[in-house]
Design an enzyme around this catalytic site. Structure first.
Site, mmCIF file in Angstrom:
data_model
loop_
_atom_site.group_PDB
_atom_site.id
_atom_site.type_symbol
_atom_site.label_atom_id
_atom_site.label_comp_id
_atom_site.label_asym_id
_atom_site.label_seq_id
_atom_site.Cartn_x
_atom_site.Cartn_y
_atom_site.Cartn_z
ATOM 1 N N CYS A 2 0.842 -1.203 0.000
ATOM 2 C CA CYS A 2 0.000 0.000 0.000
ATOM 3 C C CYS A 2 0.877 1.253 0.000
ATOM 4 O O CYS A 2 2.047 1.222 0.363
ATOM 5 C CB CYS A 2 -0.862 0.051 1.253
ATOM 6 S SG CYS A 2 -1.914 -1.361 1.473
ATOM 7 N N TRP A 73 -2.840 -2.278 -1.561
ATOM 8 C CA TRP A 73 -2.364 -3.593 -2.005
ATOM 9 C C TRP A 73 -3.011 -4.560 -1.013
ATOM 10 O O TRP A 73 -2.605 -4.635 0.152
ATOM 11 C CB TRP A 73 -0.834 -3.652 -1.940
ATOM 12 C CG TRP A 73 -0.249 -5.014 -2.121
ATOM 13 C CD1 TRP A 73 0.076 -5.910 -1.138
ATOM 14 C CD2 TRP A 73 0.091 -5.665 -3.345
ATOM 15 N NE1 TRP A 73 0.596 -7.062 -1.677
ATOM 16 C CE2 TRP A 73 0.623 -6.942 -3.026
ATOM 17 C CE3 TRP A 73 0.016 -5.304 -4.678
ATOM 18 C CZ2 TRP A 73 1.060 -7.843 -3.996
ATOM 19 C CZ3 TRP A 73 0.451 -6.202 -5.641
ATOM 20 C CH2 TRP A 73 0.965 -7.445 -5.309
ATOM 21 N N ASN A 99 -1.149 1.668 5.885
ATOM 22 C CA ASN A 99 -0.304 0.702 5.178
ATOM 23 C C ASN A 99 0.261 -0.229 6.236
ATOM 24 O O ASN A 99 0.957 0.213 7.137
ATOM 25 C CB ASN A 99 0.833 1.414 4.438
ATOM 26 C CG ASN A 99 1.813 0.414 3.827
ATOM 27 O OD1 ASN A 99 1.460 -0.750 3.623
ATOM 28 N ND2 ASN A 99 3.028 0.855 3.536
ATOM 29 N N GLY A 100 -0.087 -1.521 6.171
ATOM 30 C CA GLY A 100 0.429 -2.474 7.153
ATOM 31 C C GLY A 100 -0.601 -3.548 7.441
ATOM 32 O O GLY A 100 -1.597 -3.680 6.733
ATOM 33 N N GLU A 488 16.877 -22.984 -9.983
ATOM 34 C CA GLU A 488 16.456 -21.580 -9.844
ATOM 35 C C GLU A 488 17.624 -20.640 -10.117
ATOM 36 O O GLU A 488 17.460 -19.621 -10.795
ATOM 37 C CB GLU A 488 15.889 -21.361 -8.435
ATOM 38 C CG GLU A 488 15.555 -19.929 -8.085
ATOM 39 C CD GLU A 488 14.500 -19.288 -8.995
ATOM 40 O OE1 GLU A 488 13.855 -20.015 -9.774
ATOM 41 O OE2 GLU A 488 14.381 -18.048 -8.941
ATOM 42 N N LYS A 492 17.643 -17.740 -13.014
ATOM 43 C CA LYS A 492 17.936 -16.332 -12.743
ATOM 44 C C LYS A 492 19.010 -15.844 -13.698
ATOM 45 O O LYS A 492 18.901 -14.785 -14.305
ATOM 46 C CB LYS A 492 18.411 -16.153 -11.289
ATOM 47 C CG LYS A 492 17.341 -16.292 -10.259
ATOM 48 C CD LYS A 492 16.443 -15.101 -10.141
ATOM 49 C CE LYS A 492 15.090 -15.124 -10.765
ATOM 50 N NZ LYS A 492 14.208 -16.215 -10.764
ATOM 51 N N GLU A 495 17.766 -15.657 -17.450
ATOM 52 C CA GLU A 495 16.661 -14.743 -17.809
ATOM 53 C C GLU A 495 17.053 -13.272 -17.686
ATOM 54 O O GLU A 495 16.432 -12.408 -18.291
ATOM 55 C CB GLU A 495 15.406 -15.026 -16.989
ATOM 56 C CG GLU A 495 15.463 -14.679 -15.529
ATOM 57 C CD GLU A 495 14.093 -14.868 -14.854
ATOM 58 O OE1 GLU A 495 13.067 -14.641 -15.496
ATOM 59 O OE2 GLU A 495 14.089 -15.274 -13.692
ATOM 60 N N HIS A 511 26.232 -38.382 -16.095
ATOM 61 C CA HIS A 511 25.287 -38.828 -17.136
ATOM 62 C C HIS A 511 25.215 -37.832 -18.285
ATOM 63 O O HIS A 511 24.192 -37.694 -18.938
ATOM 64 C CB HIS A 511 23.905 -39.060 -16.508
ATOM 65 C CG HIS A 511 23.938 -40.037 -15.401
ATOM 66 N ND1 HIS A 511 23.948 -41.396 -15.588
ATOM 67 C CD2 HIS A 511 24.064 -39.849 -14.053
ATOM 68 C CE1 HIS A 511 24.022 -42.013 -14.423
ATOM 69 N NE2 HIS A 511 24.092 -41.103 -13.469
ATOM 70 N N LYS A 610 6.214 -9.970 -16.726
ATOM 71 C CA LYS A 610 6.148 -10.302 -15.294
ATOM 72 C C LYS A 610 5.116 -11.393 -15.050
ATOM 73 O O LYS A 610 5.280 -12.224 -14.192
ATOM 74 C CB LYS A 610 5.804 -9.059 -14.475
ATOM 75 C CG LYS A 610 5.784 -9.302 -12.968
ATOM 76 C CD LYS A 610 7.110 -9.834 -12.447
ATOM 77 C CE LYS A 610 7.045 -10.289 -11.018
ATOM 78 N NZ LYS A 610 8.239 -11.055 -10.604
HETATM 79 C C1 AGP Z 1 10.915 -16.202 -12.791
HETATM 80 O O1 AGP Z 1 11.936 -15.289 -12.421
HETATM 81 C C2 AGP Z 1 10.030 -15.669 -13.882
HETATM 82 N N1 AGP Z 1 9.549 -14.374 -13.585
HETATM 83 C C3 AGP Z 1 8.950 -16.671 -14.286
HETATM 84 O O2 AGP Z 1 9.542 -17.943 -14.442
HETATM 85 C C4 AGP Z 1 7.781 -16.825 -13.286
HETATM 86 O O3 AGP Z 1 8.242 -17.441 -12.109
HETATM 87 C C5 AGP Z 1 6.710 -17.689 -13.949
HETATM 88 O O4 AGP Z 1 6.240 -17.003 -15.092
HETATM 89 C C6 AGP Z 1 5.523 -17.991 -13.017
HETATM 90 O O5 AGP Z 1 4.890 -16.800 -12.672
HETATM 91 P P1 AGP Z 1 3.808 -16.849 -11.478
HETATM 92 O O6 AGP Z 1 4.542 -17.257 -10.250
HETATM 93 O O7 AGP Z 1 3.284 -15.449 -11.406
HETATM 94 O O8 AGP Z 1 2.755 -17.853 -11.857
#
Ligand code: AGP
Length: 615
Positions: A2, A73, A99-100, A488, A492, A495, A511, A610
């Site tokens: 928020c 939010w 906010n909180g 992961e 990172k 991407e 393998h 996003k």
């Molecule tokens: C990860 O850094 C990416 N932004 C992407 O893999 C993301 O995790 C994926 O699109 C899933 O998004 P969500 O968690 O909003 O479903």
């Protein structure tokens, strides 16, 4: 999260406050509202954006030199007009923006209801403004005193601005846990209130940042009065001369939202387990799972569906759920699951993990699972998102908005929440001893400070990153709970820096991947001194004998790997099951610094969105 803003002085409050809300939009929100005082109080609020708020306020209703505003939010209560702020007290004398999170709002609400108060929204904020009203009535005191006394009964986090139309010359603000800044106009002729300086930096560069459990009274033309909530003693506030520009303020001084969000993880983890992890009482409280606990306890199988980073969080959850609840777990890519006509029965529980709650494949997958009779439990970060509404039940991570496309705090808060779910289910099934259960709860409480400790190594990790800017590819290795962390870490890196990277279980080296190893080929290995440490050491040996370049994430005090690796990043001692919450942090920072040094657009990497709301 928020945003709050406010103004008192000679300017047109409507334009100052609305513009302030626009400056706060970057924080992420789902609704907006404003209170203006001219001859009387006017409150306008709506689900949606600031532009939607402006559309509902006619020109004649924009008068006044005092106002407070809010971008919400949602944390309690879905996004809708009624739950939007500002909220007014029953008498309509008091108006608040907040906010909180007020943790004990339900108890306070019950007490106020007994005294005849009625509530129109589902929010903790409406409870708070009526608590202040009740104190004012009981004590027959001015607003500031009522706020001070009321906040002493409050548990949680707040940044509030409160207005009393019976005494319209002032606004009272207070802060605990959520930020609150006060912009000071020349000769105290006007004051600006906001969650950060972005709404008022164009008017004044002189600001006070309230400290926790401080309250302030702002009155045009008067010195600002700052007091302590706990004993009402006077505080002599420090006035800052701001030298940040707008974009720096939105990132709170960080160069990118991604870095800011990496550093927000200690707080995000605390906010996620707040009110759920009650270590002293030895309980995990989670309404969503409690409501369906019998379904969870009798489940034949838990199917976790997700995409990307959320899928990696699901893999971590698979290890801890199977280890301590003994319920079989499968982790599925939502995009594959939805099309392969999977076998799903009413004895299955499906957990959908999604930061945005809007990922198209995940949403489609849970709709199919529901049609086949499974219970669907959503783990989302955005309150009121499609997946959270489509699920039978769920729990929110309280990570706050994640602006950077690369998911960081979403990942660690998802794991936090899923770990608490696994602990609760294991306890309910009697599959975990009391001592182990309590040990996990206590260890979980120590995680945020351990994350802080790792973040202190940022400069060291930035220096390590400098050696890998031109590498064409990287291999990430981990075992057990840290195999998903290797995946992961690789995601990172690729991407945001566009360097190809792959994550593998360390034992898989033989393998195939070992063929990649040549002189100086970079391999990032998670080698904490838990689980199958010795086997990871021998994997490192195999890489070293082929002159690969090794970056190792190790437990503090490790000597064996330290002698073999080219560089090590040490993390504090932690149980293997909780280690992903720590081992992920160095990998986030490493990928961030490599990407920045390569001149990549870290917050909006090429080709990425996003939230993938289309197939
Ligand atoms: C990860 O850094 C990416 N932004 C992407 O893999 C993301 O995790 C994926 O699109 C899933 O998004 P969500 O968690 O909003 O479903």
């Amino acid at each position: 999260m928020c945003g709050i803003t406010g103004y008192i002085g000679d300017r047109d409050a409507y334009s100052v406050v609305v513009k302030g809300l626009q400056r706060l939009e970057y924080r992420g929100y789902d609704s907006a509202g404003i209170m203006l005082f001219d001859k009387d109080v006017q409150v306008h609020k709506t689900k949606g954006k600031v532009v939607d708020l402006q559309a509902i306020i006619s020109k004649e209703n924009r008068q006044g030199n005092i106002g407070i505003g809010h971008t919400r939010w949602a944390t309690h209560g879905v996004p809708n007009d009624v739950n939007s702020h500002p909220h007014t007290s029953n008498s309509e004398n008091l108006t608040i923006v907040h906010n909180g999170i007020i943790e004990n709002y339900d108890k306070i609400k019950a007490e106020l209801s007994k005294r005849g108060y009625v509530f129109h929204s589902d929010t903790d904020t409406e409870v708070l403004v009526n608590l202040i009203e009740e104190v004012q009535k009981q004590k027959q005191c001015k607003l500031a005193k009522a706020v001070q006394l009321a906040l002493k009964d409050v548990i949680g986090a707040y940044a509030i601005a409160v207005f009393d139309k019976q005494n319209p010359a002032e606004i009272v603000v207070a802060k605990l846990g959520s930020p609150l800044a006060i912009g000071i106009g020349e000769n105290n002729a006007e004051f600006f209130i906001a969650s950060d300086a972005s709404p008022f930096i164009e008017y004044t560069k002189n600001a006070i940042y309230l400290e926790d459990e401080e309250l302030a009274i702002v009155k045009a033309g008067c010195e600002i009065e700052v007091r302590k909530v706990n004993d009402d003693s006077e505080v002599n506030p420090l006035i800052h001369a701001l030298d940040m520009d707008l974009s720096q303020i939105e990132k709170e001084g960080f160069d990118h939202f991604m870095l800011k969000e990496i550093y927000e993880q200690p707080k995000a983890i605390i906010d996620t387990y707040r009110g759920r992890l009650l270590a002293n009482e030895g309980i995990v409280r989670m309404a969503g799972i409690e409501e369906y606990i019998e379904k969870f306890k009798s489940a034949d199988r838990i199917i976790i569906i997700a995409c990307g980073t959320s899928w990696h969080a699901g893999l971590v959850a698979e290890y801890i759920f199977e280890e301590i609840t003994r319920v079989p777990v499968e982790v599925e890519y939502a995009s594959e699951f939805r099309y392969r006509n999977p076998i799903i029965t009413e004895k299955d529980v499906v957990i959908a993990i999604s930061q945005s709650g809007e990922t198209a494949d995940s949403l489609a997958a849970i709709k199919m699972a529901k049609e086949k009779g499974a219970l669907v439990f959503g783990v989302c970060n955005v309150v009121g998102s499609s997946i959270s509404r489509e699920s039978h039940a769920g729990a929110y991570t309280h990570a706050g908005p994640e602006i950077g496309v690369a998911s960081t705090k979403a990942f660690t808060t998802q794991i936090t929440l899923l770990t608490l779910m696994a602990l609760k289910l294991a306890k309910e099934k009697g599959n975990i001893s009391n001592s182990n259960f309590h040990a996990y709860l206590q260890s979980m409480e120590l995680i945020p400070s351990k994350v802080e400790k790792i973040l202190e190594q940022n400069e060291k990790i930035k220096a390590i990153a400098a050696d890998f800017l031109e590498t064409p590819s990287c291999l990430y290795l981990g075992r057990g709970y840290n195999f998903p962390v290797a995946l992961e870490g690789a995601l990172k890196l690729k991407e945001i820096s566009y360097i190809h990277a792959e994550g593998y279980p360390a034992a898989e080296m033989k393998h195939g991947p070992i063929a990649l190893i040549e002189e100086n080929y970079p391999v990032i290995v998670v080698a904490i001194s838990k689980g199958h440490y010795e086997k990871v050491v021998s994997n490192i040996q195999e890489i070293k004998s082929r002159k690969g370049k090794i970056i190792a994430v190790v437990t503090e005090g490790d000597v064996t790997v330290k002698e073999m690796a080219d560089c090590v990043i040490e993390i504090p001692e932690v149980e293997e099951a909780l280690s992903p919450l720590l081992t992920t942090i160095p990998l986030q920072l490493l990928s961030y610094h490599i990407a920045v040094a390569r001149g990549c657009n870290v917050d909006q990497p090429r080709n990425l969105a996003k939230s993938v709301t289309v197939e």
